[in-house]
Design a protein around this motif. Structure first.
Motif, mmCIF file in Angstrom:
data_model
loop_
_atom_site.group_PDB
_atom_site.id
_atom_site.type_symbol
_atom_site.label_atom_id
_atom_site.label_comp_id
_atom_site.label_asym_id
_atom_site.label_seq_id
_atom_site.Cartn_x
_atom_site.Cartn_y
_atom_site.Cartn_z
ATOM 1 N N MET A 31 -14.318 1.637 -29.510
ATOM 2 C CA MET A 31 -15.591 1.208 -28.916
ATOM 3 C C MET A 31 -16.352 2.420 -28.356
ATOM 4 S SD MET A 31 -14.386 -2.205 -26.857
ATOM 5 C CE MET A 31 -13.109 -1.449 -25.904
ATOM 6 N N THR A 32 -15.635 3.271 -27.604
ATOM 7 C CA THR A 32 -16.276 4.317 -26.811
ATOM 8 C C THR A 32 -16.903 5.405 -27.680
ATOM 9 O OG1 THR A 32 -14.569 3.925 -25.166
ATOM 10 C CG2 THR A 32 -15.869 5.926 -24.907
ATOM 11 N N GLY B 140 -19.254 4.592 -22.864
ATOM 12 C CA GLY B 140 -18.076 3.781 -23.118
ATOM 13 C C GLY B 140 -18.155 2.443 -22.407
ATOM 14 N N SER B 141 -18.681 2.458 -21.171
ATOM 15 C CA SER B 141 -18.817 1.191 -20.445
ATOM 16 C C SER B 141 -19.970 0.376 -21.012
ATOM 17 C CB SER B 141 -19.079 1.449 -18.955
ATOM 18 O OG SER B 141 -18.108 2.303 -18.416
ATOM 19 N N SER C 280 -7.730 5.918 -29.798
ATOM 20 C CA SER C 280 -6.303 6.177 -29.570
ATOM 21 C C SER C 280 -5.450 5.620 -30.700
ATOM 22 C CB SER C 280 -5.864 5.561 -28.236
ATOM 23 O OG SER C 280 -6.362 6.325 -27.172
ATOM 24 N N ASN D 56 -15.016 0.361 -11.511
ATOM 25 C CA ASN D 56 -16.270 -0.310 -11.122
ATOM 26 C C ASN D 56 -16.647 -1.393 -12.124
ATOM 27 O OD1 ASN D 56 -16.465 1.376 -8.977
ATOM 28 N ND2 ASN D 56 -18.220 2.569 -9.728
HETATM 29 C C1 LIG Z 1 -6.595 8.579 -22.795
HETATM 30 C C2 LIG Z 1 -7.749 7.708 -23.161
HETATM 31 C C3 LIG Z 1 -7.683 6.965 -24.332
HETATM 32 C C4 LIG Z 1 -8.726 6.131 -24.693
HETATM 33 N N1 LIG Z 1 -8.639 5.416 -25.851
HETATM 34 C C5 LIG Z 1 -9.681 4.641 -26.240
HETATM 35 C C6 LIG Z 1 -9.639 3.898 -27.457
HETATM 36 O O1 LIG Z 1 -8.638 3.883 -28.176
HETATM 37 N N2 LIG Z 1 -10.728 3.198 -27.816
HETATM 38 C C7 LIG Z 1 -11.841 3.158 -27.063
HETATM 39 O O2 LIG Z 1 -12.793 2.501 -27.439
HETATM 40 N N3 LIG Z 1 -11.920 3.849 -25.908
HETATM 41 C C8 LIG Z 1 -10.866 4.573 -25.475
HETATM 42 N N4 LIG Z 1 -10.929 5.275 -24.293
HETATM 43 C C9 LIG Z 1 -12.206 5.342 -23.595
HETATM 44 C C10 LIG Z 1 -12.296 4.552 -22.320
HETATM 45 O O3 LIG Z 1 -12.185 3.179 -22.577
HETATM 46 C C11 LIG Z 1 -13.630 4.945 -21.664
HETATM 47 O O4 LIG Z 1 -13.524 6.296 -21.279
HETATM 48 C C12 LIG Z 1 -13.980 4.074 -20.480
HETATM 49 O O5 LIG Z 1 -14.268 2.770 -20.910
HETATM 50 C C13 LIG Z 1 -15.172 4.632 -19.696
HETATM 51 O O6 LIG Z 1 -16.228 4.951 -20.533
HETATM 52 P P1 LIG Z 1 -16.936 6.391 -20.437
HETATM 53 O O7 LIG Z 1 -15.874 7.425 -20.537
HETATM 54 O O8 LIG Z 1 -18.030 6.460 -21.419
HETATM 55 O O9 LIG Z 1 -17.514 6.456 -18.966
HETATM 56 P P2 LIG Z 1 -18.887 5.822 -18.435
HETATM 57 O O10 LIG Z 1 -19.171 4.549 -19.127
HETATM 58 O O11 LIG Z 1 -19.924 6.857 -18.472
HETATM 59 O O12 LIG Z 1 -18.500 5.521 -16.932
HETATM 60 C C14 LIG Z 1 -18.278 6.582 -15.988
HETATM 61 C C15 LIG Z 1 -17.951 5.964 -14.626
HETATM 62 O O13 LIG Z 1 -19.071 5.230 -14.184
HETATM 63 C C16 LIG Z 1 -18.678 3.930 -13.783
HETATM 64 N N5 LIG Z 1 -19.786 3.020 -14.090
HETATM 65 C C17 LIG Z 1 -20.333 2.733 -15.292
HETATM 66 N N6 LIG Z 1 -21.339 1.848 -15.150
HETATM 67 C C18 LIG Z 1 -21.421 1.555 -13.831
HETATM 68 C C19 LIG Z 1 -22.258 0.696 -13.050
HETATM 69 N N7 LIG Z 1 -23.161 -0.088 -13.620
HETATM 70 N N8 LIG Z 1 -22.080 0.664 -11.724
HETATM 71 C C20 LIG Z 1 -21.134 1.417 -11.123
HETATM 72 N N9 LIG Z 1 -20.315 2.232 -11.807
HETATM 73 C C21 LIG Z 1 -20.455 2.306 -13.143
HETATM 74 C C22 LIG Z 1 -17.426 3.622 -14.577
HETATM 75 O O14 LIG Z 1 -16.600 2.683 -13.884
HETATM 76 C C23 LIG Z 1 -16.786 5.000 -14.647
HETATM 77 O O15 LIG Z 1 -16.004 5.209 -13.500
HETATM 78 C C24 LIG Z 1 -9.883 6.076 -23.886
HETATM 79 C C25 LIG Z 1 -9.943 6.824 -22.707
HETATM 80 C C26 LIG Z 1 -8.892 7.622 -22.337
HETATM 81 C C27 LIG Z 1 -8.980 8.421 -21.075
#
Ligand SMILES: Cc1cc2nc3c(=O)[nH]c(=O)nc-3n(C[C@H](O)[C@H](O)[C@H](O)COP(=O)(O)OP(=O)(O)OC[C@H]3O[C@@H](n4cnc5c(N)ncnc54)[C@H](O)[C@@H]3O)c2cc1C
Length: 555
Positions: free
Chosen positions: A191-192, A197-198, A229, A440
């Motif tokens: 997805m990400t 990612g969120s 992953s 969050n």
């Molecule tokens: C080891 C590892 C393996 C992974 N494997 C996979 C995988 O196999 N497939 C996959 O799809 N993803 C995978 N991920 C990705 C992971 O699911 C995302 O990193 C995660 O969902 C957060 O997305 P982002 O990194 O884009 O952060 P962002 O979406 O940019 O978020 C950054 C921070 O902001 C906070 N935030 C976001 N929106 C809001 C809001 N409206 N209000 C307050 N706070 C907010 C979030 O809680 C987070 O703390 C993996 C991540 C890791 C670390």
């Protein structure tokens, strides 16, 4: 030089090694955890006790613990090309990884509740996950994603008919071959992307129909995933944009024609922990995928899968915390300072007892949550799962890194040294809080559930009411919690505070029903009555910390 050595040896042995605890090994992870056995029975999986017992015994063998260590010390290696320049896109794992995968898949942690459905099947599996993560948590990633993929795959009967028999197989097959030539198959999810990612609506990967459009039809995907992953899975559920919005696609690693699908692995992430598992960055260069579910409804389709993985985050963090606690208690029982064993020092008793309360509350709630997945046709249970899945994932995964740090400190300097198990446990903790929806996002999801699907809040409140009258501290806490929701819409900025209190109330209700006396009292006093501080080891006076701490020593 030779003369110097002789000279030194004249002094004989410099010292003898004393007061160093033996390694915690060759013990039965299930037998030493009476709270776990109690929860398994209470949540309807009493029939699984004997299988869990032999699984726990196998996991606790020194050789198996060593596999966990080896798989993490020898991280996977990406082979992008062969020596002639052809794309390989293969990841090579240490044999220890394959042994652990064989064990997890053999136990059915990836699919048993779907393959052999019965009341308590999700709870039995949940207890297995909790045990497995105590030995190695990286393998849980493909195992969990495979488990979560099944309901989504069932939306497309032709794909389900072809793939589910292999997903249900308990024979792990590590070969990189078309699934039709393999004895079993594992599923991942993507997805990400780099830009988000969120916020999945921001996905930029696009899907172009090969012929007709719609569910079950073939598309070509062009784009990337920033986190992907377990890329050696046999197929993936992936989000991509169509004209109707984000849609979900099934991407096998091999095309039906027997060619490698255009899923190009760019690199592997150099991660803080979870080092046994490969997490990659990929590009889709016209990769073939088949639409799952309705066009434009990809987010709800893939979030159904994510709910199961969120359940496993709560279970995994509970298991990791349990192992950190076991290591700490084992050390304290075998290390003397100031003429007394650490486990007999009152302040250490408080630290270990407080951690025990945390771990048992986490495990208890995780297994209760698993039960709600056992009864999807019961609307109250489905509503319970809707709200409690993100809530439990948030709080349990949030508590885990702090508990690991505290457990590490119990081992003193040894806790900080890589030869021991604590650094790996510590590094493993934060990931469950970040992936599958960060803290969050989980809390905002709880508020969304509470306001948009009031049945989910009703289901939680009914669970709390069922424990009313058992303890005045619990009753008072729940009274305050109800006022967070009645007659008002909670503000986003309050979400963490509200979710924390909601989870504490639920944990209290569950412990009041079947927790052991000492733990229940300690929980109510410290977590509900506010009579403790912010660090572990601050249980108030009057709690029998000595008894709780001694009881958790594994050997
Ligand atoms: C080891 C590892 C393996 C992974 N494997 C996979 C995988 O196999 N497939 C996959 O799809 N993803 C995978 N991920 C990705 C992971 O699911 C995302 O990193 C995660 O969902 C957060 O997305 P982002 O990194 O884009 O952060 P962002 O979406 O940019 O978020 C950054 C921070 O902001 C906070 N935030 C976001 N929106 C809001 C809001 N409206 N209000 C307050 N706070 C907010 C979030 O809680 C987070 O703390 C993996 C991540 C890791 C670390």
């Amino acid at each position: 030089m030779a003369q110097d050595v002789t000279h030194i040896s004249e002094f004989g042995q410099t010292h003898s090694v004393t007061n160093q605890p033996p390694p915690l090994a060759d013990y039965d992870l299930f037998a030493v955890d009476r709270a776990l056995a109690g929860a398994v029975v209470a949540e309807g999986a009493g029939w699984a006790v004997s299988a869990l017992s032999s699984f726990g015994a196998r996991l606790g063998q020194a050789d198996m613990l060593r596999q966990g260590e080896l798989a993490n010390r020898n991280s996977p290696i990406l082979h992008t090309f062969d020596r002639y320049g052809h794309r390989r896109d293969e990841v090579e794992f240490h044999p220890a990884w394959h042994r652990l995968m064989t064990l997890a898949v053999g136990e059915g942690l990836h699919s048993a509740p779907w393959a052999e459905p019965r009341i308590g099947a999700h709870v039995a599996r949940a207890a297995g996950v909790y045990l497995m993560c105590q030995v190695e948590a990286g393998v849980q990633c493909p195992v969990t994603m495979t488990y979560g993929s099944v309901p989504a795959l069932k939306r497309q009967p032709d794909i389900a008919a072809q793939w589910l028999p292999r997903i249900y197989s308990k024979t792990y097959d590590q070969a990189f071959r078309p699934a039709s030539e393999k004895s079993s198959a594992l599923i991942g999810m993507g997805m990400t992307e780099k830009q988000g990612g969120s916020d999945l609506r921001a996905n930029s990967t696009r899907a172009e129909p090969v012929g007709p459009r719609g569910p079950g039809e073939a598309y070509r995907l062009i784009g990337h995933k920033w986190f992907f992953s377990a890329p050696m899975c046999d197929a993936f559920l992936v989000l991509a944009q169509t004209a109707a919005g984000p849609s979900c696609f099934f991407l096998p690693r091999w095309t039906p024609g027997g060619e490698r699908n255009a899923i190009h692995i760019q690199r592997l992430k150099d991660k803080l922990g979870n080092r046994s598992n490969a997490s990659s960055e990929v590009e889709f260069n016209g990769a073939l995928g088949w639409m799952i579910g309705d066009e434009g409804r990809g987010i709800p389709t893939i979030i159904e899968m994510a709910n199961y993985t969120r359940l496993d985050c709560a279970l995994g963090s509970s298991g990791l915390m349990r192992q950190a606690l076991a290591q700490a208690a084992h050390h304290a029982a075998n290390r003397t300072t100031f003429q007394r064993k650490l486990i007999d020092q009152p302040l250490m008793q408080n630290v270990i007892a407080d951690m025990t309360v945390e771990v048992e509350a986490a495990m208890r709630l995780s297994l209760r949550l698993a039960r709600s997945y056992d009864r999807p046709d019961d609307p109250a249970e489905a509503s319970f799962a809707r709200l409690v899945t993100p809530a439990a994932k948030y709080w349990i995964c949030k508590r885990a890194p702090a508990l690991a740090a505290e457990a590490m400190e119990v081992l003193g300097g040894n806790g900080y040294v890589e030869e021991g198990p604590m650094p790996r446990l510590y590094r493993e903790m934060p990931v469950n809080s970040i992936w599958e929806g960060s803290g969050n996002i989980m809390c905002l999801d709880v508020l969304r559930a509470a306001t948009r699907t009031p049945d989910s809040l009703d289901a939680v409140m009914a669970e709390l009411r069922s424990a009313n009258g058992a303890d005045r501290r619990f009753d008072a806490f729940c009274g305050r919690l109800e006022s967070d929701f009645t007659g008002r819409t909670p503000h986003e900025g309050e979400a963490r505070r509200i979710v924390e209190r909601l989870v504490l109330a639920l944990q209290g209700a569950l412990l009041l029903k079947d927790g052991t006396g000492g733990i229940v009292d300690a929980f109510c006093a410290s977590r509900l009555d506010g009579a403790s501080g912010r660090a572990f080891g601050t249980l108030p006076g009057g709690i029998d910390a000595a008894r709780i701490a001694r009881a958790v020593v594994p050997l």
